[in-house]
Design a protein around this motif. Structure first.
Motif, PDB file in Angstrom:
ATOM      1  N   PRO A  75      46.172  64.647  92.650  1.00  0.00           N
ATOM      2  CA  PRO A  75      46.763  64.161  91.347  1.00  0.00           C
ATOM      3  C   PRO A  75      46.365  63.161  90.641  1.00  0.00           C
ATOM      4  O   PRO A  75      45.766  62.025  90.849  1.00  0.00           O
ATOM      5  CB  PRO A  75      48.428  63.666  91.867  1.00  0.00           C
ATOM      6  N   ASN A  76      46.359  63.449  89.171  1.00  0.00           N
ATOM      7  CA  ASN A  76      45.760  62.413  88.020  1.00  0.00           C
ATOM      8  C   ASN A  76      46.506  62.781  86.911  1.00  0.00           C
ATOM      9  O   ASN A  76      47.293  63.534  86.880  1.00  0.00           O
ATOM     10  CB  ASN A  76      44.191  62.720  87.766  1.00  0.00           C
ATOM     11  N   THR A  77      46.244  61.713  86.165  1.00  0.00           N
ATOM     12  CA  THR A  77      46.817  61.600  84.784  1.00  0.00           C
ATOM     13  C   THR A  77      48.566  61.532  84.823  1.00  0.00           C
ATOM     14  O   THR A  77      49.095  62.476  85.276  1.00  0.00           O
ATOM     15  CB  THR A  77      46.572  62.886  83.726  1.00  0.00           C
ATOM     16  N   GLU A 117      46.957  58.572  91.622  1.00  0.00           N
ATOM     17  CA  GLU A 117      47.321  57.865  90.416  1.00  0.00           C
ATOM     18  C   GLU A 117      48.803  57.321  90.525  1.00  0.00           C
ATOM     19  O   GLU A 117      49.678  57.878  90.993  1.00  0.00           O
ATOM     20  CB  GLU A 117      47.407  59.197  89.543  1.00  0.00           C
ATOM     21  N   ALA A 118      48.990  56.345  89.554  1.00  0.00           N
ATOM     22  CA  ALA A 118      50.145  55.627  89.691  1.00  0.00           C
ATOM     23  C   ALA A 118      50.220  55.303  88.200  1.00  0.00           C
ATOM     24  O   ALA A 118      49.411  54.423  87.807  1.00  0.00           O
ATOM     25  CB  ALA A 118      50.347  54.591  90.567  1.00  0.00           C
ATOM     26  N   ARG A 119      51.501  55.234  87.497  1.00  0.00           N
ATOM     27  CA  ARG A 119      51.885  55.074  86.227  1.00  0.00           C
ATOM     28  C   ARG A 119      53.128  54.613  86.329  1.00  0.00           C
ATOM     29  O   ARG A 119      53.999  55.159  86.923  1.00  0.00           O
ATOM     30  CB  ARG A 119      51.438  55.759  84.987  1.00  0.00           C
ATOM     31  N   GLY A 162      51.327  59.573  92.312  1.00  0.00           N
ATOM     32  CA  GLY A 162      50.933  60.807  93.146  1.00  0.00           C
ATOM     33  C   GLY A 162      50.012  60.560  94.226  1.00  0.00           C
ATOM     34  O   GLY A 162      48.992  59.608  94.468  1.00  0.00           O
ATOM     35  N   THR A 163      50.095  61.389  95.474  1.00  0.00           N
ATOM     36  CA  THR A 163      49.300  61.162  96.414  1.00  0.00           C
ATOM     37  C   THR A 163      48.743  62.490  96.862  1.00  0.00           C
ATOM     38  O   THR A 163      48.907  63.475  96.540  1.00  0.00           O
ATOM     39  CB  THR A 163      50.443  61.027  97.973  1.00  0.00           C
ATOM     40  N   MET A 164      47.659  62.186  97.937  1.00  0.00           N
ATOM     41  CA  MET A 164      46.865  63.009  98.392  1.00  0.00           C
ATOM     42  C   MET A 164      46.432  63.353  99.750  1.00  0.00           C
ATOM     43  O   MET A 164      46.415  62.060 100.310  1.00  0.00           O
ATOM     44  CB  MET A 164      45.667  63.406  97.004  1.00  0.00           C
TER      45      MET A 164
END
Length: 291
Positions: free
Chosen positions: A155-157, A102-104, A114-116
């Motif tokens: 990671p999300n949102t 996720e990225a915003r 966010g990384t995973m």
């Protein structure tokens, strides 16, 4: 509620929709298909990336950021789709075996990423997530990277309250949406459970409307959950896809909700499609990257 398949394109793992109001353009990605896509009017432009790409965000400088497996890159939007001109901007997470998810951008135009642990094979196949090696990072316009969270699963949102003091954030491995208080120094307070596991799938990406309601895409849930500011489910929007992944408000009046989705073992005809629906309450605008 009437939905529309916006294009004929079907993604393996559609994600990260971004509405750019100044150009009336929609940006999104196919992570597993290694594609960055932009829709202007009825025309779709596709840049084929050399690696998995999780986000595609325009910059105030006129180019765009793409978050690839090896780092965050600038993409020349005038470059051809099969020969994208990429320039390394920064490496947010040097952990081997991790990838961006996720990225915003926040109201200041800083990228939160966010990384995973990478869970996608070279042919786009699913790989199991076996370690919590992800993190959350903030990237300033000068490429300075600030680590914020460690030990994340999926990671999300990434959404913020109007006053900038609260972050809404999901870890899909926990099947939970969290709320973090943001300190004046920019660091995050301890996570507070905002919405725990729910029967309608797991939490993926989200968008926020002008009344502070969060619309959360539910992986394997075939719906969006509308959450009131207290984190209670107020509404369910049923969708004709198995795995909606994220959503964003767009259109001239911000009353068109665009929804990305992924392929699934159920092989529903619209799985992987970009959908749109009209809503009554407008959403909040996306923020370009400030660099």
């Amino acid at each position: 509620m009437t939905w529309t398949a916006v294009t004929g394109h079907r993604a393996q793992l559609g994600e990260g929709p971004f509405w750019d109001a100044p150009t009336q353009a929609l940006y999104w990605v196919d992570i597993a298909g290694k594609q960055a896509l932009r829709l202007i009017g009825a025309n779709v432009q596709i840049w084929q990336m050399p690696e998995h790409v999780s986000a595609f965000i325009p910059c105030e400088s006129g180019d765009a950021l793409v978050t690839l497996s090896s780092g965050v890159y600038r993409l020349d939007l005038d470059s051809p789709g099969l020969e994208p001109r990429l320039t390394l901007f920064c490496v947010a997470d040097p952990q081997p075996g991790n990838r961006p998810n996720e990225a915003r951008c926040d109201a200041q135009g800083r990228l939160w990423l966010g990384t995973m642990q990478n869970n996608i094979g070279e042919q786009g196949e699913d790989l199991p997530v076996v370690r919590r090696s992800g993190g959350l990072f903030r990237i300033d316009g000068d490429a300075r990277v600030t680590p914020l969270l460690r030990g994340l699963g999926i990671p999300n949102t990434l959404l913020w309250s109007d006053d900038g003091t609260t972050l809404y954030f999901a870890d899909s491995l926990d099947k939970t949406l969290y709320r973090h208080f943001i300190h004046t120094d920019g660091n995050l307070d301890t996570a507070y459970v905002w919405l725990g596991p729910h029967e309608r799938g797991g939490p993926d990406g989200s968008a926020m409307d002008a009344e502070g309601y969060v619309w959360n895409a539910r992986w394997d849930g075939s719906c969006l959950l509308g959450l009131n500011p207290e984190g209670h489910v107020d509404r369910v929007i049923e969708l004709p896809v198995s795995r909606p992944t994220s959503c964003v408000f767009g259109g001239e009046d911000f009353k068109t909700l665009y929804i990305t989705s992924a392929a699934s073992p159920l092989n529903h005809p619209l799985d992987g499609a970009l959908l749109s629906i009209r809503v009554d309450v407008p959403g909040k605008a996306c923020q370009r990257f400030a660099g």
